[in-house]
Design an enzyme around this catalytic site. Structure first.
Site, PDB file in Angstrom:
ATOM      1  N   CYS A  56       0.829  -1.208   0.000  1.00 34.15           N
ATOM      2  CA  CYS A  56       0.000   0.000   0.000  1.00 34.15           C
ATOM      3  C   CYS A  56       0.867   1.263   0.000  1.00 34.15           C
ATOM      4  CB  CYS A  56      -0.925  -0.003   1.212  1.00 34.15           C
ATOM      5  SG  CYS A  56      -0.040  -0.332   2.753  1.00 34.15           S
TER       6      CYS A  56
HETATM    7  P1  NAD Z   1      -9.673  -6.043   0.531  1.00 34.17           P
HETATM    8  O1  NAD Z   1     -10.263  -4.803   1.089  1.00 34.17           O
HETATM    9  O2  NAD Z   1     -10.288  -6.662  -0.655  1.00 34.17           O
HETATM   10  O3  NAD Z   1      -9.631  -7.173   1.682  1.00 34.17           O
HETATM   11  C1  NAD Z   1      -9.005  -6.966   2.901  1.00 34.17           C
HETATM   12  C2  NAD Z   1      -9.620  -7.865   3.951  1.00 34.17           C
HETATM   13  O4  NAD Z   1     -10.919  -7.373   4.285  1.00 34.17           O
HETATM   14  C3  NAD Z   1      -9.826  -9.301   3.500  1.00 34.17           C
HETATM   15  O5  NAD Z   1      -9.594 -10.184   4.579  1.00 34.17           O
HETATM   16  C4  NAD Z   1     -11.300  -9.325   3.102  1.00 34.17           C
HETATM   17  O6  NAD Z   1     -11.848 -10.627   3.194  1.00 34.17           O
HETATM   18  C5  NAD Z   1     -11.884  -8.395   4.135  1.00 34.17           C
HETATM   19  N1  NAD Z   1     -13.112  -7.696   3.777  1.00 34.17           N
HETATM   20  C6  NAD Z   1     -13.331  -6.959   2.649  1.00 34.17           C
HETATM   21  N2  NAD Z   1     -14.562  -6.393   2.707  1.00 34.17           N
HETATM   22  C7  NAD Z   1     -15.107  -6.767   3.899  1.00 34.17           C
HETATM   23  C8  NAD Z   1     -16.356  -6.501   4.551  1.00 34.17           C
HETATM   24  N3  NAD Z   1     -17.303  -5.744   4.008  1.00 34.17           N
HETATM   25  N4  NAD Z   1     -16.560  -7.060   5.776  1.00 34.17           N
HETATM   26  C9  NAD Z   1     -15.614  -7.830   6.357  1.00 34.17           C
HETATM   27  N5  NAD Z   1     -14.435  -8.111   5.784  1.00 34.17           N
HETATM   28  C10 NAD Z   1     -14.180  -7.592   4.576  1.00 34.17           C
HETATM   29  O7  NAD Z   1      -8.130  -5.712   0.267  1.00 34.17           O
HETATM   30  P2  NAD Z   1      -6.971  -6.554  -0.444  1.00 34.17           P
HETATM   31  O8  NAD Z   1      -7.151  -6.524  -1.891  1.00 34.17           O
HETATM   32  O9  NAD Z   1      -6.799  -7.838   0.225  1.00 34.17           O
HETATM   33  O10 NAD Z   1      -5.758  -5.601  -0.057  1.00 34.17           O
HETATM   34  C11 NAD Z   1      -5.476  -4.429  -0.756  1.00 34.17           C
HETATM   35  C12 NAD Z   1      -6.066  -3.195  -0.126  1.00 34.17           C
HETATM   36  O11 NAD Z   1      -5.663  -3.097   1.238  1.00 34.17           O
HETATM   37  C13 NAD Z   1      -5.507  -1.936  -0.797  1.00 34.17           C
HETATM   38  O12 NAD Z   1      -6.493  -0.948  -0.813  1.00 34.17           O
HETATM   39  C14 NAD Z   1      -4.341  -1.552   0.094  1.00 34.17           C
HETATM   40  O13 NAD Z   1      -3.973  -0.210   0.018  1.00 34.17           O
HETATM   41  C15 NAD Z   1      -4.911  -1.904   1.453  1.00 34.17           C
HETATM   42  N6  NAD Z   1      -3.847  -2.182   2.414  1.00 34.17           N
HETATM   43  C16 NAD Z   1      -3.593  -1.271   3.387  1.00 34.17           C
HETATM   44  C17 NAD Z   1      -2.595  -1.517   4.294  1.00 34.17           C
HETATM   45  C18 NAD Z   1      -2.271  -0.525   5.372  1.00 34.17           C
HETATM   46  O14 NAD Z   1      -1.451  -0.849   6.218  1.00 34.17           O
HETATM   47  N7  NAD Z   1      -2.842   0.653   5.394  1.00 34.17           N
HETATM   48  C19 NAD Z   1      -1.831  -2.674   4.219  1.00 34.17           C
HETATM   49  C20 NAD Z   1      -2.133  -3.588   3.198  1.00 34.17           C
HETATM   50  C21 NAD Z   1      -3.160  -3.336   2.317  1.00 34.17           C
END
Ligand code: NAD
Length: 468
Positions: free
Chosen positions: A274
Site C-alpha cells: 500500500c
Molecule cells: P480487501 O479490502 O479486498 O480485503 C481486505 C480484507 O478485508 C480481506 O480479509 C477481506 O476478506 C476483508 N473484507 C473486505 N470487505 C469486507 C467486509 N465488508 N466485511 C468484512 N471483511 C471484509 O483488500 P486486499 O485486496 O486484500 O488488499 C489491498 C487493499 O488493502 C488496498 O487498498 C491496500 O492499500 C490496502 N492495504 C492497506 C494496508 C495498510 O497498512 N494501510 C496494508 C495492506 C493493504
C-alpha cells in the site's frame, strides 16, 4: 467391575463433563493448530487462552514466545514467500522474501510497552499498556503472511490473543503462517489458541468476528470497505486502509537517483504494498531527464495513446472497476495481455498521462507507473495532495530543497513521508525505524506496534515512592 475401575471411570466422566461444559473438549476436537471450523468456537478458545496468558505468564514468557516465533518463521521464510506467490497468484518471490524477513526481524516486541511515570509530592502514578483481550484482525491478500506476522508479534507482546480473518484468496498462506506461529507458541511453553482462525475465511465470518462481544478490538488491514465496516461496530477499531502514494520530484533532486529509487519502490512485489509509489508528478524542467533516467532501469515506456488505451481496457472492466486479474502481476504479463510484446525482465510500465487519467487516480497495485508534468513545485504539491485523496497514507518526495520538502509534508498530511528514497524506506527497509504492514492512517495509530494493541491503564500510589 472393581472399586478401583469404578472410581477411575467416575473420575474420567466428571473430568469429561467439566471439560465439555467449559467448551474445552469440543474445542480440542474442532481445532487443528489454531484453525477452527466455527468462528464462535475460535473466539471462545482465544478468550480462554488470553485469560491464562495474561494471568499466568510473565513478560519474560511473552518475549520467549515471540523469540520462538521469529526463529521458526525465519526457518520457514522461503516456504512462506513461495506459498505467498502461489496461493494468491500475485507478487514476486524475491520481494516476498524481503518483506517476510523484514517483518520477522523488525516488528517490535515487549520492549515497545514503555510505561509513563509521574512522581511528586503526592506519590507515584504509572500509566501502563495493558491488553485489550481478544483482538479480531482482518488481513489482506496483498501482504498476507507479513500482516499475520506483524499483527501476531505486536498483539501477543501486548498480552492479547488474536482471531484472524484472512482474505479468502490468501487462505493457504495465512493458515500456514498461523500454523507455524502456533507451533512456536507450543514449543516455547505458551498456551494453546493464542492465535486462531477458521478454516473457511469469508466476509460473513469476518462480520461475525467483528460483532462478537468477546472481541474487544478490531484491527482491519485492507481497502476502504473493510475499514469503514470495522469502524462502524461500536468498539475500538484500528483501520489501516488504502493509499495512492504520489512520488513528487522537483528541479533540485538528484534525478538519476530519484529515477532509480522510484522504480525500485514501484516495482517492489509488483507494486502490491500500500506504500508503493503509484504515480509520479515531476516539474517540467526535469521531466525529460527523469524519464530518460527511468528508461535505464528496465522499464517499458509506452509512447503512444493507442497502447496506453489498450492497457486501460484490460486494467479496468467495462464498468470502470479494477480488474483483479492484473493486480500484483509481472509487467510482462500485463503488457502481453494488452497485445504489447516486451522483454522478460521488464520491471515497470511507464507512460506520460494527463493529471485526471484513471491510472493516476485509481490505486492499481500493479507495476504500472503514470507520470504527470507540472509547471512548478506549487502546482506539483497541489496535484500530489489531490491525487493522494485524503487517505493520509504515504507520500514520497525527491528534492534537496528543505522548504519544498516541508511544504509538501505539511500539506499532504500522510502517515508516512519518505524523502529521497524508495517508499519501502518508510517501513524500515533501507530506512530507520521498525517494520509493520498495518499502517493506520484513518484511525491515527500510524505504523502500528505492540503499544497500538494495548489500552492505557493508570495506577496511582499516593503518599510515597517519590525520591526526587
Ligand atoms: P480487501 O479490502 O479486498 O480485503 C481486505 C480484507 O478485508 C480481506 O480479509 C477481506 O476478506 C476483508 N473484507 C473486505 N470487505 C469486507 C467486509 N465488508 N466485511 C468484512 N471483511 C471484509 O483488500 P486486499 O485486496 O486484500 O488488499 C489491498 C487493499 O488493502 C488496498 O487498498 C491496500 O492499500 C490496502 N492495504 C492497506 C494496508 C495498510 O497498512 N494501510 C496494508 C495492506 C493493504
Amino acid at each position: 467391575m472393581s472399586v478401583e475401575t469404578m472410581d477411575i471411570e467416575k473420575i474420567v466422566n466428571i473430568v469429561l463433563e467439566k471439560i465439555n461444559t467449559e467448551g474445552y473438549y469440543e474445542e480440542r476436537k474442532s481445532s487443528n493448530n489454531g484453525v477452527f471450523s466455527d468462528m464462535n468456537m475460535a473466539i471462545e478458545a482465544a478468550y480462554r487462552a488470553q485469560k491464562i496468558f495474561f494471568e499466568d505468564y510473565s513478560l519474560e514468557d511473552r518475549s520467549r514466545i515471540i523469540q520462538a516465533m521469529r526463529e521458526d518463521l525465519m526457518e520457514n521464510v522461503e516456504i512462506l514467500a513461495k506459498l505467498g506467490v502461489n496461493d494468491t497468484g500475485m507478487g514476486r518471490y524475491e520481494d516476498k522474501l524481503v518483506k517476510n524477513k523484514l517483518t520477522i526481524e523488525k516488528t517490535p516486541g515487549v520492549e515497545d510497552l514503555k510505561a509513563e511515570i509521574y512522581s511528586g509530592d503526592l506519590g507515584l502514578a504509572l500509566i501502563e499498556f495493558s491488553p485489550y483481550g481478544v483482538i479480531g484482525a482482518i488481513t489482506p491478500s496483498t501482504n498476507p503472511s507479513e500482516t499475520v506476522i506483524c499483527n501476531s508479534i505486536g498483539m501477543i507482546a501486548a498480552g492479547n490473543s488474536v482471531v484472524f480473518s484472512p482474505h479468502p484468496g490468501a487462505k493457504n498462506i495465512s493458515m500456514k503462517t498461523i500454523g507455524i506461529i502456533n507451533n512456536s507458541i507450543k514449543r516455547a511453553g505458551g498456551p494453546e489458541n493464542l492465535v486462531v482462525t477458521v478454516d473457511d475465511p469469508s466476509i460473513e465470518n469476518a462480520q461475525k468476528m467483528m460483532s462478537h462481544e468477546k472481541v474487544k478490538m478490531i484491527v482491519a488491514t485492507g481497502g476502504p470497505g473493510v475499514v469503514k465496516s470495522a469502524m462502524s461496530k461500536g468498539k475500538k477499531a484500528i483501520g489501516a486502509g488504502a493509499g495512492n502514494p504520489p512520488a513528487l520530484v522537483d528541479e533540485t533532486a538528484d534525478i538519476e537517483k530519484a529515477a532509480k529509487d522510484i522504480i525500485d519502490g514501484c516495482s517492489f512485489d509488483n507494486n502490491l504494498p500500500c506504500i508503493a509509489e503509484k504515480e509520479v508528478i515531476v516539474v517540467e524542467s526535469v521531466a525529460d531527464y527523469l524519464i530518460f533516467s527511468m528508461k535505464k532501469e528496465n522499464v517499458y515506456y509506452l509512447d503512444n495513446k493507442k497502447d496506453i488505451d489498450n492497457l486501460v481496457n484490460i486494467v479496468f472492466d467495462k464498468q470502470g472497476n479494477l480488474n483483479r486479474k492484473y493486480v500484483g502481476k509481472d509487467a510482462k504479463f500485463i503488457l502481453n495481455s494488452a497485445g504489447i510484446k516486451c522483454d522478460e525482465d521488464v520491471r515497470v510500465v511507464i507512460m506520460e498521462v494527463e493529471r485526471n487519467h484513471p491510472f493516476v487516480l485509481e490505486e492499481l497495485m500493479m507495476p504500472i507507473l503514470p507520470i504527470v508534468r507540472v509547471k512548478d513545485i506549487g502546482e506539483g504539491i497541489n496535484l500530489a495532495v489531490s491525487v493522494e485523496q485524503g487517505n493520509r497514507h504515504t507520500a514520497v518526495m525527491h528534492s534537496k530543497n528543505i522548504d519544498n520538502l516541508t511544504r509538501f509534508a505539511r500539506k499532504v498530511e500522510t502517515t508516512i513521508f519518505v524523502k529521497n528514497a524508495p517508499s519501502f524506506a518508510g517501513i524500515g527497509y533501507g530506512g530507520e525505524g521498525y517494520a509493520t504492514f498495518t499502517i493506520a492512517g484513518p484511525t491515527g495509530e500510524g505504523l502500528t506496534s505492540a503499544r497500538s494493541f494495548a489500552r492505557k491503564r493508570k495506577c496511582s500510589l499516593v503518599g510515597g515512592f517519590s525520591i526526587k
